[in-house]
Motif scaffolding. Sequence first.
Motif, PDB file in Angstrom:
ATOM      1  N   SER A 274       1.360   6.906  -6.959  1.00 45.14           N
ATOM      2  CA  SER A 274       0.318   7.837  -7.392  1.00 45.14           C
ATOM      3  C   SER A 274       0.754   9.279  -7.178  1.00 45.14           C
ATOM      4  N   HIS A 275       1.366   9.556  -6.030  1.00 40.69           N
ATOM      5  CA  HIS A 275       1.812  10.920  -5.742  1.00 40.69           C
ATOM      6  C   HIS A 275       2.888  11.361  -6.725  1.00 40.69           C
ATOM      7  N   LEU A 276       3.877  10.528  -6.961  1.00 42.17           N
ATOM      8  CA  LEU A 276       4.979  10.897  -7.852  1.00 42.17           C
ATOM      9  C   LEU A 276       4.486  11.110  -9.280  1.00 42.17           C
ATOM     10  N   ARG A 277       3.600  10.260  -9.730  1.00 43.66           N
ATOM     11  CA  ARG A 277       3.071  10.408 -11.089  1.00 43.66           C
ATOM     12  C   ARG A 277       2.233  11.678 -11.211  1.00 43.66           C
ATOM     13  N   SER A 278       1.575  12.076 -10.118  1.00 41.56           N
ATOM     14  CA  SER A 278       0.777  13.306 -10.160  1.00 41.56           C
ATOM     15  C   SER A 278       1.659  14.538 -10.345  1.00 41.56           C
ATOM     16  N   LEU A 279       2.947  14.409 -10.017  1.00 45.47           N
ATOM     17  CA  LEU A 279       3.900  15.508 -10.179  1.00 45.47           C
ATOM     18  C   LEU A 279       4.588  15.480 -11.541  1.00 45.47           C
TER      19      LEU A 279
ATOM     20  N   ARG B 257       0.804  -1.224   0.000  1.00 48.58           N
ATOM     21  CA  ARG B 257       0.000   0.000   0.000  1.00 48.58           C
ATOM     22  C   ARG B 257       0.839   1.276   0.000  1.00 48.58           C
ATOM     23  N   PRO B 258       1.946   1.351   0.763  1.00 49.06           N
ATOM     24  CA  PRO B 258       2.777   2.559   0.658  1.00 49.06           C
ATOM     25  C   PRO B 258       3.344   2.771  -0.746  1.00 49.06           C
ATOM     26  N   PHE B 259       3.683   1.675  -1.441  1.00 50.21           N
ATOM     27  CA  PHE B 259       4.183   1.808  -2.811  1.00 50.21           C
ATOM     28  C   PHE B 259       3.096   2.382  -3.711  1.00 50.21           C
ATOM     29  N   VAL B 260       1.872   1.866  -3.574  1.00 48.96           N
ATOM     30  CA  VAL B 260       0.766   2.348  -4.392  1.00 48.96           C
ATOM     31  C   VAL B 260       0.528   3.837  -4.138  1.00 48.96           C
ATOM     32  N   LYS B 261       0.500   4.217  -2.884  1.00 43.83           N
ATOM     33  CA  LYS B 261       0.258   5.611  -2.518  1.00 43.83           C
ATOM     34  C   LYS B 261       1.363   6.517  -3.066  1.00 43.83           C
ATOM     35  N   MET B 262       2.610   6.098  -2.907  1.00 42.04           N
ATOM     36  CA  MET B 262       3.715   6.945  -3.339  1.00 42.04           C
ATOM     37  C   MET B 262       3.800   7.023  -4.858  1.00 42.04           C
TER      38      MET B 262
ATOM     39  N   GLN C 226       8.868   3.069  -1.706  1.00 40.58           N
ATOM     40  CA  GLN C 226       7.772   2.795  -0.781  1.00 40.58           C
ATOM     41  C   GLN C 226       8.089   3.166   0.658  1.00 40.58           C
ATOM     42  N   MET C 227       9.367   3.394   0.971  1.00 44.07           N
ATOM     43  CA  MET C 227       9.741   3.783   2.330  1.00 44.07           C
ATOM     44  C   MET C 227       9.806   5.298   2.489  1.00 44.07           C
ATOM     45  N   GLY C 228       9.171   6.030   1.595  1.00 45.39           N
ATOM     46  CA  GLY C 228       9.183   7.484   1.664  1.00 45.39           C
ATOM     47  C   GLY C 228       8.742   8.004   3.023  1.00 45.39           C
ATOM     48  N   SER C 229       9.390   9.070   3.464  1.00 45.37           N
ATOM     49  CA  SER C 229       9.116   9.639   4.777  1.00 45.37           C
ATOM     50  C   SER C 229       9.386  11.135   4.729  1.00 45.37           C
ATOM     51  N   LEU C 230       9.179  11.806   5.846  1.00 47.21           N
ATOM     52  CA  LEU C 230       9.508  13.220   5.956  1.00 47.21           C
ATOM     53  C   LEU C 230      10.904  13.364   6.546  1.00 47.21           C
ATOM     54  N   GLY C 231      11.731  14.153   5.881  1.00 51.83           N
ATOM     55  CA  GLY C 231      13.090  14.347   6.354  1.00 51.83           C
ATOM     56  C   GLY C 231      13.716  15.565   5.717  1.00 51.83           C
ATOM     57  N   GLN C 232      15.010  15.699   5.900  1.00 54.82           N
ATOM     58  CA  GLN C 232      15.730  16.852   5.376  1.00 54.82           C
ATOM     59  C   GLN C 232      15.960  16.724   3.864  1.00 54.82           C
ATOM     60  N   PRO C 233      15.833  17.833   3.119  1.00 56.68           N
ATOM     61  CA  PRO C 233      15.910  17.746   1.654  1.00 56.68           C
ATOM     62  C   PRO C 233      17.248  17.234   1.140  1.00 56.68           C
ATOM     63  N   GLU C 234      18.329  17.441   1.888  1.00 58.15           N
ATOM     64  CA  GLU C 234      19.646  17.011   1.399  1.00 58.15           C
ATOM     65  C   GLU C 234      19.872  15.507   1.534  1.00 58.15           C
ATOM     66  N   TYR C 235      18.968  14.808   2.229  1.00 62.96           N
ATOM     67  CA  TYR C 235      19.215  13.384   2.477  1.00 62.96           C
ATOM     68  C   TYR C 235      19.280  12.580   1.176  1.00 62.96           C
TER      69      TYR C 235
ATOM     70  N   PRO D 208       2.668  13.710   0.592  1.00 62.50           N
ATOM     71  CA  PRO D 208       1.436  12.991   0.925  1.00 62.50           C
ATOM     72  C   PRO D 208       1.187  13.015   2.432  1.00 62.50           C
ATOM     73  N   ALA D 209      -0.066  12.951   2.814  1.00 66.04           N
ATOM     74  CA  ALA D 209      -0.411  12.947   4.241  1.00 66.04           C
ATOM     75  C   ALA D 209      -0.039  11.611   4.881  1.00 66.04           C
ATOM     76  N   GLY D 210       0.233  11.684   6.170  1.00 61.61           N
ATOM     77  CA  GLY D 210       0.414  10.465   6.941  1.00 61.61           C
ATOM     78  C   GLY D 210       1.778   9.832   6.887  1.00 61.61           C
ATOM     79  N   LEU D 211       2.780  10.515   6.327  1.00 63.78           N
ATOM     80  CA  LEU D 211       4.120   9.933   6.250  1.00 63.78           C
ATOM     81  C   LEU D 211       4.801   9.977   7.621  1.00 63.78           C
ATOM     82  N   PRO D 212       5.613   8.977   7.951  1.00 66.93           N
ATOM     83  CA  PRO D 212       6.390   9.060   9.189  1.00 66.93           C
ATOM     84  C   PRO D 212       7.425  10.164   9.089  1.00 66.93           C
TER      85      PRO D 212
END
Length: 336
Positions: free
Chosen positions: A65-70, A58-63, A209-218, A127-131
């Motif tokens: 969709s988000h990436l393709r929307s961009l 499910r995280p892969f599906v969600k991500m 699929q392991m996308g999360s919130l973090g620093q842009p340089e990572y 996307p909403a709900g990311l760790p």
Amino acid sequence: MTSRAELSRLFLAQNGYDHWQRRFLAGDASPRSYDRLSLGDKTLVLMDAPPERGEDVRPFVKMASHLRSLGLSAPEILAADEQNGFLLLEDLGDDLYARVLDRGADPAALYKTALQALHILQKAPPPAGLPAHSPGFMADAAGLAFSWYARAITGEAQDPAPLVAAMAEAMSAHCTQVPVLVLRDYHAENLLWLPGREGAARAGLLDFQMGSLGQPEYDVISLLQDARRDVDPAFADAMIADYAALRGADPNQTALACAVLGAQRNLRILGGFTRLSLHFGKPGYVKLIPRVWGYLLRCLARPELAELREIAARLPAPDATALKRIEDLCGTCPDP
């Protein structure tokens, strides 16, 4: 219990692909595996991600969709069985960045495109709900260098606490950007070169699929300090400067944040690769450790990281004896 092979056959039959030719394509450090389906000149990719082994599509599906929307080139999902862990994906081909670079492609074109893709996804609301990966969380992960890597070589328990504290302090001081979507494993084995597309879409995206919130340089340092291939330091510095220009950011601060995040990532990888060998019986990762060590030393050379450098100096160097020790322990160690 129905086998994975039978479940996958049923999934393909239900979606009209059971008559396509099927062959193994790839596996990775996780339990996921991939097969390529073909019929004439048409091809698709089957992802097998067994839930009973901790996988969740499910995280892969969600991500995706988000990436393709961009407007970015994540594979289109053509069919999904989320309960049993199967996805049927658009086949983006075999031209991994790693292969194309080995054939002599211009690295500047490929890496600049990958950085443009990062800039696009980082400008967009995630996307909403990311760790969220806080400095404390990431500092704890850096401690794997002591709890797994150093412990395996020395045979003695190693206290990661001083390293964790210094890492958290360095991140809090120098990694202060607003968190963005971070794909985490953004490197030449997870990017495909798609020259028939335009702009940033020429970088095909995999394993997000392991996308999360973090620093842009990572993700920048993940790309430019690739554990699986050498990246020339001068070239990496030039790409970091280009990335700072894309963002309109201070180049010196960007380079320092990259050094801090590079130190964190490489410390984590030292421990992670050791654990993959000792705990999961995957010794192939051991040969990558010296390159990771070299990247770590380069990051720690920054004068702002003197305290972290002093603590990391307690880690044993990955000489031939140390690497053999890790290999000899392959598959023998539970979690500490």
